[in-house]
Motif scaffolding. Structure first.
Motif, mmCIF file in Angstrom:
data_model
loop_
_atom_site.group_PDB
_atom_site.id
_atom_site.type_symbol
_atom_site.label_atom_id
_atom_site.label_comp_id
_atom_site.label_asym_id
_atom_site.label_seq_id
_atom_site.Cartn_x
_atom_site.Cartn_y
_atom_site.Cartn_z
ATOM 1 N N GLY A 282 -2.702 2.107 -1.688
ATOM 2 C CA GLY A 282 -3.735 1.828 -0.699
ATOM 3 C C GLY A 282 -3.725 2.878 0.397
ATOM 4 O O GLY A 282 -2.926 3.814 0.390
ATOM 5 N N LYS A 283 -4.635 2.716 1.343
ATOM 6 C CA LYS A 283 -4.677 3.627 2.480
ATOM 7 C C LYS A 283 -3.492 3.364 3.389
ATOM 8 O O LYS A 283 -3.208 2.217 3.736
ATOM 9 C CB LYS A 283 -5.988 3.440 3.257
ATOM 10 N N LYS A 284 -2.824 4.435 3.784
ATOM 11 C CA LYS A 284 -1.666 4.289 4.665
ATOM 12 C C LYS A 284 -2.135 4.182 6.114
ATOM 13 O O LYS A 284 -2.624 5.148 6.687
ATOM 14 C CB LYS A 284 -0.711 5.475 4.484
ATOM 15 N N ARG A 285 -2.006 2.984 6.663
ATOM 16 C CA ARG A 285 -2.399 2.746 8.049
ATOM 17 C C ARG A 285 -1.183 2.280 8.831
ATOM 18 O O ARG A 285 -0.291 1.626 8.285
ATOM 19 C CB ARG A 285 -3.492 1.666 8.124
ATOM 20 N N ALA A 286 -1.158 2.597 10.105
ATOM 21 C CA ALA A 286 -0.056 2.154 10.953
ATOM 22 C C ALA A 286 -0.037 0.631 11.014
ATOM 23 O O ALA A 286 -1.082 -0.012 11.132
ATOM 24 C CB ALA A 286 -0.208 2.744 12.351
ATOM 25 N N PHE A 287 1.160 0.066 10.960
ATOM 26 C CA PHE A 287 1.300 -1.385 10.979
ATOM 27 C C PHE A 287 0.713 -1.981 12.260
ATOM 28 O O PHE A 287 0.048 -3.017 12.231
ATOM 29 C CB PHE A 287 2.777 -1.758 10.845
ATOM 30 N N SER A 288 0.957 -1.308 13.376
ATOM 31 C CA SER A 288 0.442 -1.792 14.666
ATOM 32 C C SER A 288 -1.088 -1.807 14.672
ATOM 33 O O SER A 288 -1.709 -2.724 15.217
ATOM 34 C CB SER A 288 0.956 -0.914 15.807
ATOM 35 N N LYS A 289 -1.700 -0.800 14.008
ATOM 36 C CA LYS A 289 -3.166 -0.733 13.943
ATOM 37 C C LYS A 289 -3.709 -1.886 13.101
ATOM 38 O O LYS A 289 -4.694 -2.533 13.460
ATOM 39 C CB LYS A 289 -3.564 0.602 13.319
ATOM 40 N N THR A 290 -3.049 -2.161 11.967
ATOM 41 C CA THR A 290 -3.476 -3.257 11.091
ATOM 42 C C THR A 290 -3.407 -4.595 11.820
ATOM 43 O O THR A 290 -4.347 -5.394 11.782
ATOM 44 C CB THR A 290 -2.594 -3.314 9.833
ATOM 45 N N CYS A 291 -2.270 -4.846 12.504
ATOM 46 C CA CYS A 291 -2.104 -6.107 13.238
ATOM 47 C C CYS A 291 -3.091 -6.201 14.396
ATOM 48 O O CYS A 291 -3.648 -7.267 14.664
ATOM 49 C CB CYS A 291 -0.674 -6.224 13.762
ATOM 50 N N GLY A 292 -3.292 -5.066 15.074
ATOM 51 C CA GLY A 292 -4.227 -5.040 16.203
ATOM 52 C C GLY A 292 -5.641 -5.376 15.768
ATOM 53 O O GLY A 292 -6.337 -6.165 16.423
ATOM 54 N N ASP A 293 -6.072 -4.798 14.639
ATOM 55 C CA ASP A 293 -7.421 -5.079 14.116
ATOM 56 C C ASP A 293 -7.564 -6.547 13.723
ATOM 57 O O ASP A 293 -8.595 -7.181 13.965
ATOM 58 C CB ASP A 293 -7.713 -4.191 12.899
ATOM 59 N N GLY A 294 -6.509 -7.088 13.095
ATOM 60 C CA GLY A 294 -6.546 -8.491 12.693
ATOM 61 C C GLY A 294 -6.630 -9.430 13.891
ATOM 62 O O GLY A 294 -7.410 -10.387 13.897
ATOM 63 N N LEU A 295 -5.838 -9.135 14.922
ATOM 64 C CA LEU A 295 -5.839 -9.957 16.134
ATOM 65 C C LEU A 295 -7.180 -9.872 16.849
ATOM 66 O O LEU A 295 -7.705 -10.888 17.337
ATOM 67 C CB LEU A 295 -4.710 -9.500 17.064
ATOM 68 N N ASP B 121 0.822 -1.206 0.000
ATOM 69 C CA ASP B 121 0.000 0.000 0.000
ATOM 70 C C ASP B 121 0.859 1.260 0.000
ATOM 71 O O ASP B 121 0.525 2.253 -0.661
ATOM 72 C CB ASP B 121 -0.927 0.017 1.225
ATOM 73 N N ARG B 122 1.962 1.246 0.732
ATOM 74 C CA ARG B 122 2.828 2.434 0.832
ATOM 75 C C ARG B 122 3.719 2.595 -0.396
ATOM 76 O O ARG B 122 3.874 3.691 -0.929
ATOM 77 C CB ARG B 122 3.703 2.345 2.088
ATOM 78 N N LEU B 123 4.318 1.492 -0.832
ATOM 79 C CA LEU B 123 5.244 1.549 -1.967
ATOM 80 C C LEU B 123 4.513 1.768 -3.284
ATOM 81 O O LEU B 123 5.027 2.426 -4.200
ATOM 82 C CB LEU B 123 6.061 0.249 -2.017
ATOM 83 N N GLY B 124 3.296 1.230 -3.378
ATOM 84 C CA GLY B 124 2.546 1.259 -4.633
ATOM 85 C C GLY B 124 2.457 -0.146 -5.195
ATOM 86 O O GLY B 124 3.431 -0.905 -5.156
ATOM 87 N N ARG B 125 1.269 -0.508 -5.719
ATOM 88 C CA ARG B 125 1.051 -1.892 -6.166
ATOM 89 C C ARG B 125 1.893 -2.228 -7.404
ATOM 90 O O ARG B 125 2.458 -3.326 -7.496
ATOM 91 C CB ARG B 125 -0.435 -2.095 -6.474
#
Length: 271
Positions: free
Chosen positions: A186-199, A59-63
């Protein structure tokens, strides 16, 4: 859809070509079974670790850039197979794990964004595209085993040949992406937020946790099988590429039987 396939299918072909003769190559270099096992674990662990961050990275680098990066890293991973140095081979496996994580995240993410955001096509059509991609994936997997056998056994080029044949396909995929694709992010989201939501999703829904556990157990068995099938069959002179094609054909048959079972004709539903 054609633009997506033009880039994605050569990448899949390059990936499948490397399946039949990996263990045989390490054996050819006279490594012990324990050493080969560590090389396999390097690849699997790398895929797991990079899989955690691949979505955020893409998402950050570009697809589009991520797909080109895949072509580059996987090509280097293939070139590393020419070396008999153990550390070089291990580094190649780590790069292969990164490439696998990109293969199963960047390409689909690019397509979904183009389909929905750029062209505003109906979302129902996405399933059609991925269904066709899955069909061609199965066809390519079966063909890759035969092609690997042809270059390795028939032409006598040795077990490193399929990895070298993969490189032009990877280059082709990268070139098509550069020439024909537009970049999207993609939308730039914090990695910790992404992992937290998944968990949170995993722990809050018992069905998701059970499904994840079953999937993990199934994948464990598959990875053990992937490691063991070559040393079990190779002493008996089995044509590894053809055997690999047989495995892929059986997998395709299983998918077809499942689709038939849940169709309107039979209405068998998983419960």
């Amino acid at each position: 859809q054609r633009g997506y396939y033009r880039v994605y299918l050569p990448a899949l072909a390059a990936d499948w070509l490397q399946g039949p003769y990996l263990y045989k190559l390490y054996q050819h270099y006279r490594f012990l079974e324990e050493q080969i096992a560590i090389l396999y674990v390097c690849g699997f662990a790398s895929s797991v670790l990079f899989g955690l961050v691949s979505s955020s990275l893409v998402d950050r680098l570009g697809r589009k850039k991520s797909c080109v990066l895949f072509s580059l890293t996987y090509s280097i991973s293939c070139l590393a197979k020419l070396s008999r140095d153990y550390l070089v081979l291990a580094a190649g496996r780590v790069l292969g794990g990164l490439s696998t994580a990109l293969l199963f995240s960047a390409f689909e993410a690019w397509y979904v964004h183009e389909h929905v955001e750029r062209y505003d096509f109906p979302t129902e059509w996405i399933a059609v595209t991925f269904s066709r991609a899955a069909f061609w994936n199965n066809v390519i997997a079966v063909g890759a085993g035969g092609a690997a056998d042809f270059f390795t056994e028939w032409l006598g080029l040795g077990p490193v040949a399929p990895f070298m044949v993969s490189i032009p396909l990877l280059v082709l995929s990268g070139v098509f992406a550069v020439k024909n694709w537009d970049e999207n992010y993609g939308k730039k989201r914090a990695f910790s937020k992404t992992c937290g939501d998944g968990l949170k999703c995993l722990l809050s829904d018992r069905r998701v946790l059970l499904l994840g556990t079953i999937q993990a157990l199934f994948e464990s068995v598959v990875y053990i099988f992937i490691f063991l099938w070559t040393p079990v069959l190779d002493p008996h002179g089995a044509p590894l590429g053809i055997v690999f094609s047989g495995f892929m054909a059986a997998s395709t048959l299983g998918s077809s039987l499942y689709r038939l079972a849940v169709s309107k004709s039979y209405r068998l539903q998983p419960v």
